[in-house]
Design an enzyme around this catalytic site. Structure first.
Site, short mmCIF file in Angstrom:
data_model
loop_
_atom_site.label_atom_id
_atom_site.label_comp_id
_atom_site.label_asym_id
_atom_site.label_seq_id
_atom_site.Cartn_x
_atom_site.Cartn_y
_atom_site.Cartn_z
N GLY A 268 20.65 -41.72 26.36
CA GLY A 268 19.38 -42.40 26.65
C GLY A 268 19.16 -43.56 25.71
O GLY A 268 20.10 -44.22 25.28
N LYS B 216 10.63 -37.78 6.26
CA LYS B 216 10.39 -38.43 7.55
C LYS B 216 9.14 -37.83 8.22
O LYS B 216 8.41 -38.52 8.92
CB LYS B 216 11.61 -38.32 8.46
CG LYS B 216 11.49 -39.30 9.64
CD LYS B 216 12.73 -39.55 10.44
CE LYS B 216 12.44 -40.65 11.45
NZ LYS B 216 13.22 -40.53 12.68
N ASN C 76 5.97 -38.95 10.53
CA ASN C 76 5.95 -38.47 11.92
C ASN C 76 4.78 -37.55 12.25
O ASN C 76 4.22 -37.62 13.33
CB ASN C 76 7.26 -37.74 12.26
CG ASN C 76 8.34 -38.68 12.75
OD1 ASN C 76 8.07 -39.80 13.15
ND2 ASN C 76 9.58 -38.24 12.70
#
Lengths: 312, 312
Positions: free
Chosen positions: A12, A192, A196
């Site tokens: 994708g 991270k 997020n």
């Protein structure tokens, strides 16, 4: 250049982009696809990128893992909401001395994959990438692209920088992808999440862009409170995130171009949300260590409701 | 029947309903209106009600407080978002030995009003009413209607049941409105917040009805956690809400007809949200007593963002 073969599970916006870059640099890459398979088999991949557009008229495309060769590096580029498929997908495509490279969001995925593949090495990759799929086999790379690598060991024990990491880093850098290498994967994962958890969560719950969340004093404060809870979660697993890192993330986001988060894109496009990987797993890790994270739990519950409502 | 005159500040779904019932029972009622003034001055009030429809072809309508007579009982039936107008509105319409009856949501409003009116008595009324305004001077009463009364004393010291409460209760009961009388207004206010905080907040944030919130295990749990935080807030001001009360509220809501909360109706109709009265004031009360309520603060911040976004 190494002669490693790459298998891309999930071609994708993310897997398609990195796989195409690797093939363009001369690597032997095998792409697993679902609905785009006939189109990509026939026409290959198109990458529009701020670093230069390119077309791969021919790629090695598959619609079943059983038809793929065993690869040296299997790149997991699915959404984590499809990870229930991995126990069937991974074993047939990975060489015994291969590496699984997990390019997914959230916490704890490497441990789950290590359970599946046994002695095969697992490396986590944290992607900072703005990329969309705009049509079958057609990827539009908007910005960034860096990957931060860290190797997984049992219980997320820090491994330092390993030979396998260096080999894969060399292949990606050779393909024009910027790589950072971490001595401690779990610390990288938690860091991270500092970004997020607040922005992915609140962008969906409040239908908001990052700049709107930062411009309002109330959500600005909520974002900061959530970041401190992520640091508390990290601490519960023995990882220290300094306060200065939180301040850096806040400043960085204020300066960023207004950004639609990956979870907001999933929500707007009616895809399942990665709630368990990004919210559920960190919560459970911290709670197993006796630490409650009430704000993150609140966002988790709100997101589970919104995600479930669409399914119902 | 007493010969008390009533002044209704805010002739909408709530003030219009109770005021019309009082006039119908023979009381002398004066109605303050804004945009509906010309229509109501000309045509009076229409009440459609499950207890029987009725029309008042003529009412004493005003478009300025300055034109109203001083009343024995001034009913504050505005949304709390308009309470900034009260320092101008109240003094000209209240008799020196009158009563201000506050039919509003949230916490701390009686104390604010007592500051304005000095020695005039202030009584809080908690309304359990499902009623909409469907046109100018046209009210549709759907369900319930009970009012719980409690008198205010400095610092919300419990007053017991007072003579003034009994007088007003008699007038309302005479008009067919069911009344409960409380010895401790503040405890009553906190108890109402046990319901209002989770359901008003989450119905707006998650675009959900009460039945949807109760059918999902995650929001069901979040509702319960929020209720326990309200009880914690109550405790910080010396009021005890038993666990059994929380269970009763949960069970009651599951059995309720699916319900759009008052804050959700305000949100859907683009009116300002009563965030400060229902969320901000309880938070500040508890924090002044050294008690943090992280979930209620999270909802407060989310609602302030949504409320502010519409104003921007």
């Amino acid at each position: 250049m190494g002669d490693r073969t790459y298998g891309i599970l999930g071609t994708g916006a993310l897997g398609g982009f990195y796989g195409a870059k690797l093939q363009k640099a001369g690597h032997n890459v095998h792409f697993l696809l679902k609905s785009d398979y006939p189109d990509v088999k026939q026409n290959g991949l198109i990458v529009e990128s701020k670093d230069g557009d390119f077309i791969l008229p021919q790629v090695q495309a598959y619609n079943e893992v059983g038809k793929m060769p065993r690869c040296d590096v299997v790149v997991v580029a699915l959404k984590t909401t499809q990870n229930n498929l991995l126990p069937q997908m991974l074993p047939p495509v990975i060489k015994d001395d291969g590496v699984v490279l997990v390019l997914q969001n959230g916490l704890g995925i490497e441990a789950e994959i290590a359970q599946i593949v046994g002695n095969v090495k697992v490396i986590g990759g944290l992607c900072f990438l703005c990329s969309n799929k705009v049509g079958p086999g057609h990827i539009r790379h908007l910005d960034y692209g860096q990957i931060t690598l860290g190797e997984y060991a049992a219980n997320y024990h820090p491994t330092g920088i390993t030979d396998k990491m260096r080999e894969i880093a060399a292949d990606f850098e050779n393909a024009g992808i910027s790589i950072e290498q971490l001595e401690d994967l779990l610390l990288g994962r938690w860091k991270k999440l500092v970004w997020n958890i607040p922005y992915n969560g609140l962008s969906v719950i409040l239908n908001a862009r990052t700049d709107e969340l930062m411009a309002d004093i109330h959500t600005r404060q909520l974002v900061e409170n959530l970041m401190f809870e992520v640091a508390l979660g990290a601490k519960s697993t023995g990882r220290l995130i300094p306060e200065s890192f939180i301040q850096t993330m806040l400043d960085y986001t204020v300066k960023m171009i207004p950004y639609r988060t990956s979870m907001k894109i999933d929500f707007d496009e009616c895809r399942p949300l990665e709630v368990e990987a990004i919210f559920g797993n960190p919560l459970r890790k911290a709670e197993a260590a006796g630490v409650n994270l009430p704000l993150i739990r609140c966002l988790y519950q709100q997101l589970k409701f919104l995600d479930g409502k669409r399914k119902r």
